[in-house]
Design a protein around this motif. Structure first.
Motif, mmCIF file in Angstrom:
data_model
loop_
_atom_site.group_PDB
_atom_site.id
_atom_site.type_symbol
_atom_site.label_atom_id
_atom_site.label_comp_id
_atom_site.label_asym_id
_atom_site.label_seq_id
_atom_site.Cartn_x
_atom_site.Cartn_y
_atom_site.Cartn_z
ATOM 1 N N HIS A 189 -7.729 43.205 1.647
ATOM 2 C CA HIS A 189 -7.542 41.756 1.725
ATOM 3 C C HIS A 189 -6.378 41.326 0.830
ATOM 4 O O HIS A 189 -5.506 40.562 1.241
ATOM 5 C CB HIS A 189 -8.834 41.056 1.309
ATOM 6 C CG HIS A 189 -8.684 39.582 1.161
ATOM 7 N ND1 HIS A 189 -8.617 38.733 2.231
ATOM 8 C CD2 HIS A 189 -8.560 38.798 0.056
ATOM 9 C CE1 HIS A 189 -8.476 37.497 1.798
ATOM 10 N NE2 HIS A 189 -8.425 37.506 0.479
ATOM 11 N N ASN A 190 -6.359 41.858 -0.405
ATOM 12 C CA ASN A 190 -5.284 41.491 -1.338
ATOM 13 C C ASN A 190 -3.915 41.797 -0.759
ATOM 14 O O ASN A 190 -3.003 40.971 -0.832
ATOM 15 C CB ASN A 190 -5.429 42.257 -2.655
ATOM 16 C CG ASN A 190 -6.673 41.851 -3.404
ATOM 17 O OD1 ASN A 190 -7.262 40.812 -3.123
ATOM 18 N ND2 ASN A 190 -7.091 42.678 -4.346
ATOM 19 N N SER A 239 -3.096 42.184 2.350
ATOM 20 C CA SER A 239 -2.774 41.415 3.552
ATOM 21 C C SER A 239 -2.341 39.994 3.211
ATOM 22 O O SER A 239 -1.627 39.350 3.975
ATOM 23 C CB SER A 239 -3.986 41.375 4.492
ATOM 24 O OG SER A 239 -4.989 40.572 3.910
ATOM 25 N N MET A 240 -2.775 39.489 2.053
ATOM 26 C CA MET A 240 -2.406 38.132 1.679
ATOM 27 C C MET A 240 -1.042 38.066 1.002
ATOM 28 O O MET A 240 -0.485 36.992 0.830
ATOM 29 C CB MET A 240 -3.459 37.530 0.736
ATOM 30 C CG MET A 240 -4.808 37.316 1.365
ATOM 31 S SD MET A 240 -4.740 36.295 2.829
ATOM 32 C CE MET A 240 -4.912 34.674 2.129
ATOM 33 N N SER A 281 2.047 36.299 2.862
ATOM 34 C CA SER A 281 1.979 34.857 3.116
ATOM 35 C C SER A 281 1.670 34.071 1.853
ATOM 36 O O SER A 281 1.992 32.896 1.748
ATOM 37 C CB SER A 281 0.898 34.579 4.156
ATOM 38 O OG SER A 281 -0.364 34.881 3.598
ATOM 39 N N GLY A 308 -1.076 32.961 1.064
ATOM 40 C CA GLY A 308 -2.114 31.970 1.342
ATOM 41 C C GLY A 308 -1.575 30.713 1.981
ATOM 42 O O GLY A 308 -0.405 30.383 1.857
ATOM 43 N N TRP A 309 -2.434 30.012 2.704
ATOM 44 C CA TRP A 309 -2.006 28.775 3.364
ATOM 45 C C TRP A 309 -3.103 27.710 3.362
ATOM 46 O O TRP A 309 -2.844 26.552 3.577
ATOM 47 C CB TRP A 309 -1.594 29.082 4.805
ATOM 48 C CG TRP A 309 -2.718 29.690 5.604
ATOM 49 C CD1 TRP A 309 -3.644 29.017 6.325
ATOM 50 C CD2 TRP A 309 -3.046 31.067 5.711
ATOM 51 N NE1 TRP A 309 -4.538 29.887 6.872
ATOM 52 C CE2 TRP A 309 -4.195 31.166 6.524
ATOM 53 C CE3 TRP A 309 -2.486 32.247 5.200
ATOM 54 C CZ2 TRP A 309 -4.801 32.377 6.819
ATOM 55 C CZ3 TRP A 309 -3.077 33.452 5.507
ATOM 56 C CH2 TRP A 309 -4.220 33.515 6.314
ATOM 57 N N ASP A 330 -6.700 28.464 -0.747
ATOM 58 C CA ASP A 330 -6.062 29.650 -1.310
ATOM 59 C C ASP A 330 -5.325 29.272 -2.576
ATOM 60 O O ASP A 330 -4.774 28.172 -2.689
ATOM 61 C CB ASP A 330 -5.059 30.220 -0.305
ATOM 62 C CG ASP A 330 -5.768 30.856 0.861
ATOM 63 O OD1 ASP A 330 -6.906 31.326 0.668
ATOM 64 O OD2 ASP A 330 -5.204 30.855 1.970
ATOM 65 N N SER A 355 -2.217 30.648 -4.419
ATOM 66 C CA SER A 355 -1.139 31.620 -4.268
ATOM 67 C C SER A 355 -0.962 32.488 -5.502
ATOM 68 O O SER A 355 -0.731 33.690 -5.412
ATOM 69 C CB SER A 355 0.163 30.895 -3.984
ATOM 70 O OG SER A 355 0.027 30.135 -2.825
ATOM 71 N N LEU A 397 -3.497 35.161 -5.582
ATOM 72 C CA LEU A 397 -3.241 36.105 -4.492
ATOM 73 C C LEU A 397 -2.085 37.028 -4.860
ATOM 74 O O LEU A 397 -2.127 38.234 -4.626
ATOM 75 C CB LEU A 397 -2.926 35.344 -3.203
ATOM 76 C CG LEU A 397 -4.123 34.597 -2.603
ATOM 77 C CD1 LEU A 397 -3.675 33.771 -1.409
ATOM 78 C CD2 LEU A 397 -5.210 35.577 -2.194
ATOM 79 N N GLY A 426 -2.510 40.920 -5.405
ATOM 80 C CA GLY A 426 -1.711 41.776 -4.532
ATOM 81 C C GLY A 426 -0.930 42.795 -5.346
ATOM 82 O O GLY A 426 -0.946 43.992 -5.053
#
Lengths: 293, 458
Positions: free
Chosen positions: B69-70, B72-73, B76, B78-79, B99, B101, B104, B108
């Motif tokens: 998940h980390n 994949s985010m 972007s 987050g949105w 989210d 950011s 994230l 990540g």
């Protein structure tokens, strides 16, 4: 100089005496400048008149109340608690970072392995970044680790002060480099393991640098106020001395607390000054060891 | 030293590279690439094998739990915005977390770190399996788990000693640094309300800072200029005056050497922030210095120590001398006594005077020994947050400016991040500081005698 040449009869001797006195006078003036601020803060700490605005260099009357206030008036700024906080943090920081620094410098000085050169280069590069640039990030990491609230704050401070200290191995490494390798080799021939050569040969011979490392790492929490400020934020229960002293000079406190600030400054400086003067010799040896290496 | 240097390639030769394991390894070794530790367990190195296996299980568990998940985010950041949702049952508005950011981004990057660490363990697992296979085939003794542990206290002591310090550096120095560098490529700032949700913007921030026609860009060049001037003066004057002082105290004829040294060194013993705060309060418009000067009629108006740009700049440099000279004094005293006395005697016989000996012997010797120290000092001064922040706070500051006349890149960085919340620009400034320092350090190292001719004075 011109004076000396105007008396050519006794020549060199007079010239020498004149130069010598000039040198001593200049030294005295400089020493005066260097000691003055320290002297002034000591005077201020005993001053009876309140506030930061004074019109005389020497206080009009003397008192001990500034010191008393520091330890009794704990409602707004709890100085004894700050002192205790800092002391505890300093002890743990000191233990961890001394171990870290000595371990890393021993490895860099005495052992040869693949990652040694890359590690030393990375350490040099990291040293070029402003240390405080990463502070915001450190704060969020601590938050992610649940270390940014309540009673975890002191732990977080210890971690912040000690975790990255392994990078500062250069001085101690320089010192280790000056200890003859033959001693290690002799110990290994006698059947000692690496661990034993480290603890039984190198460490006993490295007192100056160990004292230097202990001292500098013990001082870190007393001196730093930036990280402490960011991590403690408004949580007065976990303030360190440096935040407290900084607070005393803020607009809302300065009139009441200025002289106590001076008293606090004196109290913080005394232990550090004593430690420093006692270990000055080691300090110089440690630092000049680094230059040789 | 030279021997180990030239022989080092052989010394650290990789006897069991992963490549060989892939090509020549048998089935069990190849299986260890999928299930780490199998090769070791097959060759009765059970303890080691289990450790490898445990690492793999932990990594997979972590990736399933949050790692994937980390990652994949990360592209972007987050949105989902925080939303107010009407809760029928309780009949109140409830906040649904959106989210963040920043988190994230941090998670990540942390996941990437964990993955890199895992790849390293994986490599050593494969190597170890291959090594076990090769040794077993040759009929040689395989180290037991107990022997492996023992070696940590002997030839592998460095692994034991370095584990914790390097871990600390990774988590609390390198990870934050990468995190901040990443921030420089986002629009994480108060501008347009990007404090919770932000996106990647590439090099836009760098373009903004380096752009002369932009407000921030112009400020950057002026702050950079002052930072360099400050660092050169602070380092150079400290060095020269500190050295002269040390030489004067060290003269044969000077009486009471220990006393003089004590006077100067005393200021080191006072914590720096304390002495700086004291200095600041002494030099205020209503501070003791101005008050006394006014009282005795030496001046008509308070001296603008921190309110006039030129005054403020000179003041911080002079106070920095007060702070720094004692350190130079300590440093230099030891080295002065190391200069071979024959050099001075020879100079005396040749009829050189004090100034000539200084420029021909003392100064070159000092520069030779102290160049690394000077570079460290220069770096320290470029990043000298305390002196500026505690003394002038970067002031005087023009109306509407983000940086004052005495602000260095670091204090500006502080103002941009903490006061203004322009995190992205702050990160760019940090990176630029690094670039400046790296260039200066490289140039100086290359042009010094200690780099060109290591044996120079020895």
């Amino acid at each position: 100089m011109s004076k000396a040449s105007s008396a050519p009869v006794t020549g060199a001797k007079i010239r020498k005496i004149v130069t010598n006195s000039i040198v001593h006078v200049i030294l005295a003036i400089l020493a005066f400048i260097w000691v003055l601020p320290i002297f002034w803060v000591v005077l201020t700490s005993f001053r009876a008149e309140k506030g930061s605005y004074v019109t005389t260099f020497f206080p009009q009357s003397y008192t001990f109340n500034n010191y008393k206030k520091l330890f009794t008036d704990t409602t707004i700024l709890n100085f004894p608690l700050m002192f205790k906080n800092t002391f505890v943090i300093a002890i743990f920081t000191c233990i961890i970072s001394t171990i870290f620094v000595l371990s890393v410098s021993y490895c860099m000085s005495r052992m040869r392995f693949k990652m040694r050169k890359p590690f030393m280069n990375v350490a040099m590069i990291l040293g070029l970044f402003p240390g405080f640039m990463s502070m915001v990030a450190v704060y969020y990491i601590l938050k992610a680790l649940n270390m940014s609230e309540g009673s975890m704050i002191p732990v977080a401070l210890v971690v912040v002060f000690s975790a990255g200290t392994g990078i500062g191995f250069q001085v101690a490494k320089g010192f280790f480099d000056t200890i003859p390798k033959a001693l290690d080799e002799a110990a290994i021939i006698d059947g000692a393991t690496r661990w034993q050569t480290f603890t039984k040969v190198t460490v006993p011979l490295s007192k100056p640098i160990i004292v230097y490392t202990i001292l500098t790492s013990f001082m870190a929490p007393w001196i730093d106020f930036l990280f402490a400020k960011v991590i403690c934020r408004a949580d007065a229960k976990y303030f360190t001395v440096s935040i407290g002293l900084w607070k005393m000079l803020e607009k809302e406190y300065i009139d009441n607390w200025y002289t106590s600030f001076a008293a606090g400054a004196v109290l913080v400086s005394i232990p550090i000054a004593i430690l420093f003067l006692l270990t000055q010799k080691f300090y110089v040896e440690g630092v000049s060891g680094a230059v040789k290496g | 030293m030279k021997k180990t240097g030239s022989g080092s390639k052989k010394e650290f030769e990789n006897l069991y590279p992963v490549k060989d394991a892939v090509i020549k390894g048998n089935v069990v070794t190849k299986l260890s690439m999928l299930v780490m530790g199998v090769g070791n367990i097959a060759h009765k190195q059970i303890g080691k094998g289990i450790v490898f296996l445990a690492v793999e299980v932990a990594y997979i568990w972590f990736m399933i739990q949050s790692g994937i998940h980390n990652l994949s985010m990360l592209p972007s950041l987050g949105w989902r915005e925080q939303e107010k949702v009407w809760n029928e049952k309780k009949s109140i508005y409830e906040y649904v977390a959106g989210d963040q950011s920043l988190l994230l981004l941090l998670y990540g990057i942390a996941t990437i770190f964990v993955t890199i660490a895992f790849i390293m363990v994986w490599k050593s697992a494969v190597k170890s399996a291959y090594k076990a296979e090769v040794l077993a085939a040759k009929g040689k003794h395989l180290p037991t788990f107990k022997e492996d542990i023992k070696s940590l206290f002997d030839q592998n002591l460095y692994k034991l000693l370095l584990a914790a310090p390097i871990g600390g550096i990774l988590v609390f120095t390198i990870l934050p640094l990468v995190f901040m560098i990443a921030m420089a490529f986002t629009n994480y700032s108060k501008v347009d309300e990007h404090l919770i949700l932000f996106d990647w913007v590439g090099f836009a921030n760098f373009a903004k800072i380096l752009n002369m026609s932009d407000g921030i860009g112009r400020r950057f060049y002026s702050v950079l200029g002052w930072t360099l001037i400050w660092a050169i003066f602070a380092t150079g004057l400290n060095f020269i005056f500190g050295m002269i002082l040390a030489i004067v105290i060290n003269r044969k004829e000077t009486k009471g050497k220990a006393f003089w040294r004590f006077c100067f060194v005393l200021s080191i013993a006072v914590p720096q922030f304390v002495s700086l705060l004291i200095m600041r309060s002494m030099l205020q418009t209503t501070g003791i210095v101005n008050t006394l000067l006014l009282k005795y009629g030496l001046i008509d108006m308070a001296l603008p120590f921190f309110s006039n740009a030129t005054w403020a700049r000179v003041t911080v440099i002079v106070i920095n001398l007060w702070v720094g000279i004692p350190y130079t004094l300590l440093q230099v005293t030891g080295i002065l006594q190391n200069i071979p006395a024959e050099l001075y005697e020879a100079a005396k016989i040749d009829g050189a005077n004090a100034i000539q000996t200084f420029f021909k012997i003392t100064l070159p010797y000092m520069l030779f020994v102290l160049t690394p120290y000077l570079i460290t000092q220069f770096t320290g001064n470029v990043n000298n947050f305390n002196v500026i922040f505690l003394l002038s706070g970067g002031n005087p500051t023009g109306v509407g400016d983000t940086a004052g006349k005495t602000d260095l890149l670091v204090t500006w960085l502080y103002k941009l991040t903490i006061d203004k919340n322009y995190y992205n620009l702050g990160a760019v400034i940090g990176i630029m500081t690094f670039v400046v320092l790296a260039v200066v350090a490289l140039i100086t190292y290359r042009n010094t005698t200690s780099y060109k001719d290591e044996e120079g004075f020895m």
